[in-house]
Design an enzyme around this catalytic site. Structure first.
Site, PDB file in Angstrom:
ATOM      1  N   ILE A  96       0.775  -1.381   0.073  1.00  0.00           N
ATOM      2  CA  ILE A  96      -0.032  -0.015  -0.210  1.00  0.00           C
ATOM      3  C   ILE A  96       1.007   1.227   0.072  1.00  0.00           C
ATOM      4  O   ILE A  96       1.636   1.546   0.858  1.00  0.00           O
ATOM      5  CB  ILE A  96      -1.090   0.159   1.074  1.00  0.00           C
ATOM      6  N   ARG A 116      -5.100   4.892 -13.489  1.00  0.00           N
ATOM      7  CA  ARG A 116      -4.386   4.505 -14.655  1.00  0.00           C
ATOM      8  C   ARG A 116      -4.037   5.529 -15.910  1.00  0.00           C
ATOM      9  O   ARG A 116      -3.088   5.389 -16.670  1.00  0.00           O
ATOM     10  CB  ARG A 116      -5.083   3.247 -15.271  1.00  0.00           C
ATOM     11  N   CYS A 128     -11.808   3.875  -9.327  1.00  0.00           N
ATOM     12  CA  CYS A 128     -10.664   4.656  -8.769  1.00  0.00           C
ATOM     13  C   CYS A 128      -9.367   4.192  -9.522  1.00  0.00           C
ATOM     14  O   CYS A 128      -8.688   5.076 -10.160  1.00  0.00           O
ATOM     15  CB  CYS A 128     -10.439   4.146  -7.380  1.00  0.00           C
ATOM     16  N   GLU A 141      -1.632  -1.567 -10.300  1.00  0.00           N
ATOM     17  CA  GLU A 141      -2.657  -0.632 -11.062  1.00  0.00           C
ATOM     18  C   GLU A 141      -3.154  -1.606 -12.500  1.00  0.00           C
ATOM     19  O   GLU A 141      -3.412  -1.223 -13.307  1.00  0.00           O
ATOM     20  CB  GLU A 141      -2.583   0.459 -11.339  1.00  0.00           C
TER      21      GLU A 141
HETATM   22  C1  FAD Z   1       5.561  -0.437  -5.415  1.00  0.00           C
HETATM   23  C2  FAD Z   1       4.112  -1.038  -5.450  1.00  0.00           C
HETATM   24  C3  FAD Z   1       3.244  -0.200  -4.819  1.00  0.00           C
HETATM   25  C4  FAD Z   1       1.769  -0.568  -4.803  1.00  0.00           C
HETATM   26  N1  FAD Z   1       0.712   0.324  -4.425  1.00  0.00           N
HETATM   27  C5  FAD Z   1      -0.519  -0.083  -4.169  1.00  0.00           C
HETATM   28  C6  FAD Z   1      -1.273   0.613  -3.366  1.00  0.00           C
HETATM   29  O1  FAD Z   1      -1.151   1.904  -3.064  1.00  0.00           O
HETATM   30  N2  FAD Z   1      -2.835  -0.019  -3.227  1.00  0.00           N
HETATM   31  C7  FAD Z   1      -3.070  -1.306  -3.447  1.00  0.00           C
HETATM   32  O2  FAD Z   1      -4.014  -1.730  -3.260  1.00  0.00           O
HETATM   33  N3  FAD Z   1      -1.933  -2.142  -4.272  1.00  0.00           N
HETATM   34  C8  FAD Z   1      -0.731  -1.643  -4.315  1.00  0.00           C
HETATM   35  N4  FAD Z   1       0.082  -2.342  -5.295  1.00  0.00           N
HETATM   36  C9  FAD Z   1      -0.101  -3.569  -5.600  1.00  0.00           C
HETATM   37  C10 FAD Z   1      -0.316  -3.879  -6.925  1.00  0.00           C
HETATM   38  O3  FAD Z   1      -1.512  -3.307  -7.620  1.00  0.00           O
HETATM   39  C11 FAD Z   1      -0.363  -5.479  -7.295  1.00  0.00           C
HETATM   40  O4  FAD Z   1       1.059  -5.949  -7.065  1.00  0.00           O
HETATM   41  C12 FAD Z   1      -0.902  -6.104  -8.853  1.00  0.00           C
HETATM   42  O5  FAD Z   1      -2.221  -5.762  -8.893  1.00  0.00           O
HETATM   43  C13 FAD Z   1      -0.519  -7.497  -8.966  1.00  0.00           C
HETATM   44  O6  FAD Z   1      -0.969  -8.372  -7.684  1.00  0.00           O
HETATM   45  P1  FAD Z   1       0.229  -9.141  -7.186  1.00  0.00           P
HETATM   46  O7  FAD Z   1       1.460  -8.718  -7.206  1.00  0.00           O
HETATM   47  O8  FAD Z   1      -0.349 -10.090  -6.008  1.00  0.00           O
HETATM   48  O9  FAD Z   1       0.582 -10.502  -8.463  1.00  0.00           O
HETATM   49  P2  FAD Z   1      -0.534 -11.668  -9.058  1.00  0.00           P
HETATM   50  O10 FAD Z   1      -1.927 -11.159  -8.931  1.00  0.00           O
HETATM   51  O11 FAD Z   1      -0.152 -12.635  -7.832  1.00  0.00           O
HETATM   52  O12 FAD Z   1      -0.057 -12.081 -10.244  1.00  0.00           O
HETATM   53  C14 FAD Z   1       1.331 -12.861 -10.525  1.00  0.00           C
HETATM   54  C15 FAD Z   1       1.390 -13.026 -11.966  1.00  0.00           C
HETATM   55  O13 FAD Z   1       0.299 -13.671 -12.343  1.00  0.00           O
HETATM   56  C16 FAD Z   1      -0.254 -13.061 -13.421  1.00  0.00           C
HETATM   57  N5  FAD Z   1      -1.876 -13.424 -13.527  1.00  0.00           N
HETATM   58  C17 FAD Z   1      -2.598 -12.977 -12.599  1.00  0.00           C
HETATM   59  N6  FAD Z   1      -3.965 -13.373 -12.945  1.00  0.00           N
HETATM   60  C18 FAD Z   1      -3.667 -13.933 -14.152  1.00  0.00           C
HETATM   61  C19 FAD Z   1      -4.592 -14.385 -15.285  1.00  0.00           C
HETATM   62  N7  FAD Z   1      -5.942 -14.488 -15.101  1.00  0.00           N
HETATM   63  N8  FAD Z   1      -3.976 -14.680 -16.562  1.00  0.00           N
HETATM   64  C20 FAD Z   1      -2.765 -14.514 -16.811  1.00  0.00           C
HETATM   65  N9  FAD Z   1      -1.737 -14.016 -16.009  1.00  0.00           N
HETATM   66  C21 FAD Z   1      -2.353 -13.670 -14.566  1.00  0.00           C
HETATM   67  C22 FAD Z   1      -0.079 -11.385 -13.391  1.00  0.00           C
HETATM   68  O14 FAD Z   1      -0.126 -10.711 -14.433  1.00  0.00           O
HETATM   69  C23 FAD Z   1       1.361 -11.571 -12.898  1.00  0.00           C
HETATM   70  O15 FAD Z   1       2.244 -11.709 -13.909  1.00  0.00           O
HETATM   71  C24 FAD Z   1       1.493  -2.021  -5.169  1.00  0.00           C
HETATM   72  C25 FAD Z   1       2.415  -2.721  -5.905  1.00  0.00           C
HETATM   73  C26 FAD Z   1       3.705  -2.279  -6.030  1.00  0.00           C
HETATM   74  C27 FAD Z   1       4.643  -3.504  -6.299  1.00  0.00           C
END
Ligand code: FAD
Length: 386
Positions: free
Chosen positions: A165, A245, A240, A365
């Site tokens: 976050i 984005r 949001c 995002e």
């Molecule tokens: C520096 C940073 C700041 C952030 N800030 C915020 C914030 O302020 N608030 C917030 O809520 N979140 C925040 N995030 C979280 C961010 O939005 C998530 O990391 C992102 O949505 C991906 O989720 P995950 O890392 O759990 O990956 P996962 O969802 O576990 O995905 C892992 C891999 O699997 C792939 N994948 C997943 N589902 C599928 C599918 N159906 N088909 C094909 N491929 C798939 C993904 O594309 C990815 O390559 C932040 C992340 C970072 C790194």
């Protein structure tokens, strides 16, 4: 872009007031950010005072109206994002989270009391917000979130953990999304609420000049007035994210521009085999393709801005912009890095910082894959998420 690299003069399309915002943000970053941001990145910090200055400049929630917000158009907002990210993606992230992920839900779905209590403070930078959607086990699939809010008399009681976050530990107010018996709802959780803690995530190698935290909600009791009354369901947080984005589609063109400008300047000044490396065909080919990719990304951002100004911009169009421009930007950053070679891996130049930052930007995002699925569904009518 400097006269040497902006061959298409795309900024001539901007209005005088959009150019004024561009120049104001550029001079802010030149004075207060660029001299220090390499050190902040190395130390893994972003001073709170920078956010205060951004608030004073009117950069928070600048595309919203009323409550002390600047009320500028989408293209002006995009230009501001671009100029912030030309300095560092962490700065643009701070503005995106504050304006589009924390202020926007309050502005769009909040009660009058919530708006009056929080929006003026957040617009000025006196209060910082964060957006808690992602969880340790649920990123791309937020509908499966485990954070739960249950009614207890007139109150709500929240339990769960939010991960990654931005601005979490410095936030005065967290917008936390939780499941309830009637669907996903947004809750305003003020800092210091009993049972609510935020802990920073360390060892990050991307967006180091940005604070990223874990939020823990352990039987957090909130009054009925803490829920955002205007939305139920995943469309709340997704709307949001569409706002934020749009800012990313613009912002990353700033990071890419900085990398390209550095690559051009370095190639002209660096001599090998008796002449500037800019004089080698292979270097010029890299520069030519990077510049054309950047122009395409800038024009796509501008087009999205025009659609948003007309009120017709759709989420899938924003997915196209976020996916394409983040990919273009990271490719430009990595290619620029090869031109700087060994100097490209030090923080003496901004290129490796931008390249590393963009690793997080292509992930957060909505990952590149998730936006591809959104476009794939729009193109074919077939959902490939499951
Ligand atoms: C520096 C940073 C700041 C952030 N800030 C915020 C914030 O302020 N608030 C917030 O809520 N979140 C925040 N995030 C979280 C961010 O939005 C998530 O990391 C992102 O949505 C991906 O989720 P995950 O890392 O759990 O990956 P996962 O969802 O576990 O995905 C892992 C891999 O699997 C792939 N994948 C997943 N589902 C599928 C599918 N159906 N088909 C094909 N491929 C798939 C993904 O594309 C990815 O390559 C932040 C992340 C970072 C790194």
């Amino acid at each position: 872009m400097s006269a040497e690299t902006d061959l298409l003069h795309i900024d001539d399309q901007l209005t005088d007031s959009e150019r004024l915002i561009r120049d104001t943000v550029r001079s802010f970053t030149a004075d207060q950010v660029l001299p220090n941001v390499g050190d902040w990145f190395e130390a893994g910090m972003l001073p709170r005072s920078v956010l205060t200055e951004m608030g004073k400049l009117g950069l928070f929630g600048m595309h919203l109206t009323g409550y002390g917000c600047a009320g500028v158009g989408p293209i002006a907002y995009g230009v501001a994002c671009r100029e912030l990210e030309a300095a560092d993606s962490g700065l643009r992230s701070a503005a995106s989270v504050q304006g589009s992920l924390a202020m926007f839900p309050i502005w769009k779905y909040g009660s009058d009391e919530q708006k009056e209590q929080w929006l003026p403070l957040m617009a000025s930078g006196a209060a910082i917000g964060c957006f808690g959607l992602t969880e340790p086990d649920h990123g791309s699939d937020p509908a499966s979130m485990r954070t739960r809010a249950v009614k207890d008399g007139p109150d709500w009681v929240l339990n769960g953990t939010k991960m990654w976050i931005t601005n979490g530990s410095i936030a005065d107010i967290a917008v936390v999304w939780a499941t309830t018996d009637s669907g996903i709802r947004g809750f305003l959780v003020p800092r210091g609420t009993r049972g609510f803690t935020a802990r920073d995530i360390h060892k990050k190698m991307s967006l180091r000049a940005s604070i990223t935290s874990e939020l823990v909600l352990d039987s957090v009791r909130l009054p009925a007035s803490a829920v955002l009354p205007g939305v139920t369901g995943l469309r709340g947080p997704l709307s949001c994210l569409t706002e934020a984005r749009f800012g990313i589609a613009w912002g990353v063109t700033g990071a890419a521009r900085t990398c390209l400008e550095n690559a051009v300047a370095y190639a002209i000044s660096r001599t090998q085999f008796g002449k500037p490396i800019a004089g080698f065909h292979l270097t010029q080919q890299k520069l030519a393709w990077m510049s054309v990719s950047l122009y395409q990304a800038q024009l796509l951002a501008l087009h999205l801005g025009r659609l948003k100004s007309a009120g017709t911009l759709t989420p899938v169009q924003v997915s196209a912009g976020k996916m394409a421009n983040a990919r273009t930007a990271i490719d430009i950053a990595r290619t620029s890095r090869t031109i700087l070679a060994a100097n490209g891996v030090t923080l003496e130049y901004p290129v490796i910082r931008h390249a590393n930052n963009l690793e997080a930007v292509i992930t957060y995002e909505g990952t590149e894959e998730i936006h591809a699925l959104a476009l794939g569904q729009a193109l074919t009518g077939i959902s490939a998420y499951r």
